[in-house]
Design an enzyme around this catalytic site. Sequence first.
Site, mmCIF file in Angstrom:
data_model
loop_
_atom_site.group_PDB
_atom_site.id
_atom_site.type_symbol
_atom_site.label_atom_id
_atom_site.label_comp_id
_atom_site.label_asym_id
_atom_site.label_seq_id
_atom_site.Cartn_x
_atom_site.Cartn_y
_atom_site.Cartn_z
ATOM 1 N N HIS A 107 -36.398 -27.572 -2.539
ATOM 2 C CA HIS A 107 -36.703 -29.002 -2.488
ATOM 3 C C HIS A 107 -35.421 -29.817 -2.620
ATOM 4 O O HIS A 107 -34.974 -30.092 -3.738
ATOM 5 C CB HIS A 107 -37.667 -29.360 -3.613
ATOM 6 C CG HIS A 107 -38.943 -28.574 -3.586
ATOM 7 N ND1 HIS A 107 -39.005 -27.261 -4.002
ATOM 8 C CD2 HIS A 107 -40.185 -28.914 -3.170
ATOM 9 C CE1 HIS A 107 -40.248 -26.827 -3.849
ATOM 10 N NE2 HIS A 107 -40.983 -27.800 -3.345
ATOM 11 N N HIS A 123 -38.984 -33.583 1.174
ATOM 12 C CA HIS A 123 -39.495 -33.082 -0.107
ATOM 13 C C HIS A 123 -39.252 -31.588 -0.320
ATOM 14 O O HIS A 123 -38.616 -31.204 -1.295
ATOM 15 C CB HIS A 123 -41.000 -33.382 -0.235
ATOM 16 C CG HIS A 123 -41.650 -32.628 -1.355
ATOM 17 N ND1 HIS A 123 -41.708 -33.112 -2.638
ATOM 18 C CD2 HIS A 123 -42.216 -31.395 -1.396
ATOM 19 C CE1 HIS A 123 -42.298 -32.218 -3.414
ATOM 20 N NE2 HIS A 123 -42.619 -31.168 -2.691
ATOM 21 N N GLU A 127 -57.157 -32.189 -25.065
ATOM 22 C CA GLU A 127 -56.824 -30.762 -25.172
ATOM 23 C C GLU A 127 -55.610 -30.393 -24.317
ATOM 24 O O GLU A 127 -54.760 -29.594 -24.730
ATOM 25 C CB GLU A 127 -58.014 -29.892 -24.757
ATOM 26 C CG GLU A 127 -59.184 -29.898 -25.729
ATOM 27 C CD GLU A 127 -60.125 -31.080 -25.514
ATOM 28 O OE1 GLU A 127 -59.849 -31.919 -24.621
ATOM 29 O OE2 GLU A 127 -61.135 -31.170 -26.229
ATOM 30 N N HIS A 167 -71.670 -26.352 -23.906
ATOM 31 C CA HIS A 167 -70.801 -26.132 -25.062
ATOM 32 C C HIS A 167 -70.679 -24.660 -25.451
ATOM 33 O O HIS A 167 -69.998 -24.337 -26.417
ATOM 34 C CB HIS A 167 -71.311 -26.935 -26.262
ATOM 35 C CG HIS A 167 -70.960 -28.390 -26.190
ATOM 36 N ND1 HIS A 167 -71.258 -29.166 -25.085
ATOM 37 C CD2 HIS A 167 -70.318 -29.216 -27.062
ATOM 38 C CE1 HIS A 167 -70.822 -30.400 -25.294
ATOM 39 N NE2 HIS A 167 -70.242 -30.452 -26.486
HETATM 40 C C1 TPP Z 1 -50.021 -29.360 -11.188
HETATM 41 C C2 TPP Z 1 -49.367 -29.246 -9.853
HETATM 42 N N1 TPP Z 1 -50.057 -29.536 -8.747
HETATM 43 C C3 TPP Z 1 -49.495 -29.405 -7.539
HETATM 44 C C4 TPP Z 1 -48.215 -28.980 -7.401
HETATM 45 C C5 TPP Z 1 -47.585 -28.795 -6.026
HETATM 46 N N2 TPP Z 1 -46.587 -29.858 -5.803
HETATM 47 C C6 TPP Z 1 -45.292 -29.644 -6.002
HETATM 48 S S1 TPP Z 1 -44.373 -31.009 -5.746
HETATM 49 C C7 TPP Z 1 -45.723 -31.914 -5.339
HETATM 50 C C8 TPP Z 1 -45.585 -33.364 -4.970
HETATM 51 C C9 TPP Z 1 -44.853 -34.053 -6.012
HETATM 52 O O1 TPP Z 1 -44.510 -35.321 -5.647
HETATM 53 P P1 TPP Z 1 -43.357 -36.036 -6.454
HETATM 54 O O2 TPP Z 1 -43.487 -35.727 -7.869
HETATM 55 O O3 TPP Z 1 -43.388 -37.451 -6.058
HETATM 56 O O4 TPP Z 1 -42.056 -35.312 -5.946
HETATM 57 P P2 TPP Z 1 -41.071 -35.768 -4.757
HETATM 58 O O5 TPP Z 1 -41.790 -35.517 -3.466
HETATM 59 O O6 TPP Z 1 -40.793 -37.201 -4.952
HETATM 60 O O7 TPP Z 1 -39.919 -34.870 -4.935
HETATM 61 C C10 TPP Z 1 -46.865 -31.142 -5.415
HETATM 62 C C11 TPP Z 1 -48.223 -31.650 -5.114
HETATM 63 C C12 TPP Z 1 -47.522 -28.670 -8.596
HETATM 64 N N3 TPP Z 1 -46.266 -28.214 -8.581
HETATM 65 N N4 TPP Z 1 -48.108 -28.841 -9.792
#
Ligand code: TPP
Length: 682
Positions: A30, A279, A429, A490
């Site tokens: 990334h 990204h 939680e 529960h």
């Molecule tokens: C809990 C979770 N859900 C989904 C992902 C997959 N994922 C990785 S980066 C991303 C998008 C994140 O967007 P942002 O935080 O704005 O990062 P940017 O594109 O700006 O680098 C997703 C959905 C993850 N790593 N963790």
Amino acid sequence: MAEFTPLDVTCVNTIRTLAMDAVQKANSGHPGAPMGLAPVAYTVWNRFLTYDPAHPLWPNRDRFVLSNGHASMLLYSLIHLAGIKNVDEHGKTLDEPSLPLEQLKHFRQLNSKTPGHPEHEYTAGVETTTGPLGQGVGNAVGMAIAQKWIAGYYGRPGFEGLFDHRVYAICGDGCMMEGVASEAASLAGHLKLNNLTLIYDDNTITIDGHTDLAFSENVAARFEAYGWNVLRVNDGNDLDGMQKALDGAKKSTDRPTLIVQKTLIGYGAPNKQNTHGAHGEPLGPDEIKLAKKAYGWPEDSSFLVPDGVYDHFKAGIGKRGGDAFAAWTKQFAEYKAKFPEQAAQLEAIERRELPPGWDKGVPVFPADAKGLATRESSGTVINALAKTIPWIVGGSADLNPSTKTFMKGEGTFTATTPAGRNIHFGVREHGMGSIMNGMALAGLRSYGSGFMIFSDYGRPPIRLAAIMNLPVFYVFTHDSIGVGEDGPTHQPIEQIMSLRAIPGLIVLRPGDANEVAEAYKVAVQSKHAPVVLAMTRQALPTLDRTKYAPASGLAKGGYALNDVPKPDVLLIATGSEVALALDAGEKLAAEGIKARVVSLPSWELFDKQSQEYRDSVLPPSVTARVCVEMGGAFGWERFAGLTGAIIGMRSFGASAPLKDLLPHFGFTTAAVVAAAKKQVGK
Ligand SMILES: Cc1ncc(C[n+]2csc(CCOP(=O)(O)OP(=O)(O)O)c2C)c(N)n1
Ligand SMILES: [Mg+2]
């Protein structure tokens, strides 16, 4: 304030280009977020972070958390440029860099120190494992709580400087969308954690495209409502603005600070910046050249660190951190002379050791046929341990009257009483688990409690605790359909078995009060594994240990309770079903069937024993077996074998008094006896 010079910008562009080059070489990763975030991350590291690269485990170091873990190359570039030293598996600092340039060239490769997402304990300088979005925010809140608690509990007039570190975290749009970050941020505002600075990478891009696809709330207003100090920097390259905002954060007396930092994802890459194309994939050689051109960088260079960059980091973070470490070391020696007991405790915290005599108050419970719920004996034991292990700090997700984990007389952690050891996590939680991980990363023996059914609500940080080898412990009560009238919503069914599926997590389901005491001994002695303690709502008899094997057998995960050398059948049970199995065993004996009753409170601990021991408890030749657990039957084949019987749950539960549920779902002595007889062909 010191002016930013062209050398500062060169440092920023070094971070950017290292990230671009590493992702390109790996053909995976990334690049966009590191390119956008390089200026603010650089400013934090080289101008604010009090961190000695030569002593990465110095307890009073400022913490830096990259919650958007996909931007790992940002962190790796900084660790490399700051010259953070390597640390061995015993916590000894080595005279070699954590990440030489070579490691950046092996980004995302097998056995490299630069895995796809930052992994704590694997790479020196990585404070926590991130990647699951939002977790880093919770971890940072936990670290900020830990700092406040340590300062509150161990601080003494004149020694404030020993315990005054700050926590910096960066997160992205994704973290801001995740509920766990909201839970943790809400609590951070409530607790007025002014030692916490969270930088929000407001680049309005996520994987699918622009955030206006799914995210149009006013994040700043949300955090203001949480009670945060909210500052804004509207230009991703405005180093002066960043410096001002970070200064402002340090001046906040009663609120954590959110800096809403506008950036452009993939800054400088002309065709990809400000798009989701930047990204999560390499920019490609042509786009990299164009970006380097835009930075005034040699276009054909690769992994270039221009002259002066390393020295500039040495003069910044290196000098500031080194001086602070030296001053701290001197002051800590004075503290140690004045407060030897406290100093010894602080050193034990760092080594994850327990104080001498930690187990002297652990009670032994007398045999009692009526008995008590394991959540009750759990409450007694945790209170005993709280007296001897001061750095057990934790609480429940709003279930103190039910989970019984409140440490009496130990105070409540609040903004004005930071030495309090009971934390009211609120009904959160997920946030609780993430915060517990942050506290454990600072050395505290953090715990959290709640209903077993809602372990599902906090499962991601349990998994991360296991990945990070963090010895947090959970007390999950109401651990079966024994909950009764509250009904299927529960009543846990698959929860215990699914926790057993997490590698490295130790799940313990003690069968009576003395097994509870032994289970806690395992939990607090664990140095590198999280522990889940499953406790009942309903009363269980306290076994007569003159008649049965001592409860210390729990530490081996499984042990024979009765002395039946050549059994016809094995009755294997956990928790509340141990007494049921013993009862059935006696009935069978009266009929001339020799049943060995095995308490198996922990599969994981049992797995660690020698084959010889395991075979002595569960002889392979005895295939007549009945496994009893008031949870999902799925998985018990492992001990029942192909022909054994499993008395477990194969549906959701039901709302009714427990006395009616037990026969309804087949958890009776008669049912166990019948299954055992069938096993032996009678
Ligand atoms: C809990 C979770 N859900 C989904 C992902 C997959 N994922 C990785 S980066 C991303 C998008 C994140 O967007 P942002 O935080 O704005 O990062 P940017 O594109 O700006 O680098 C997703 C959905 C993850 N790593 N963790
Ligand atoms: Mg984004």
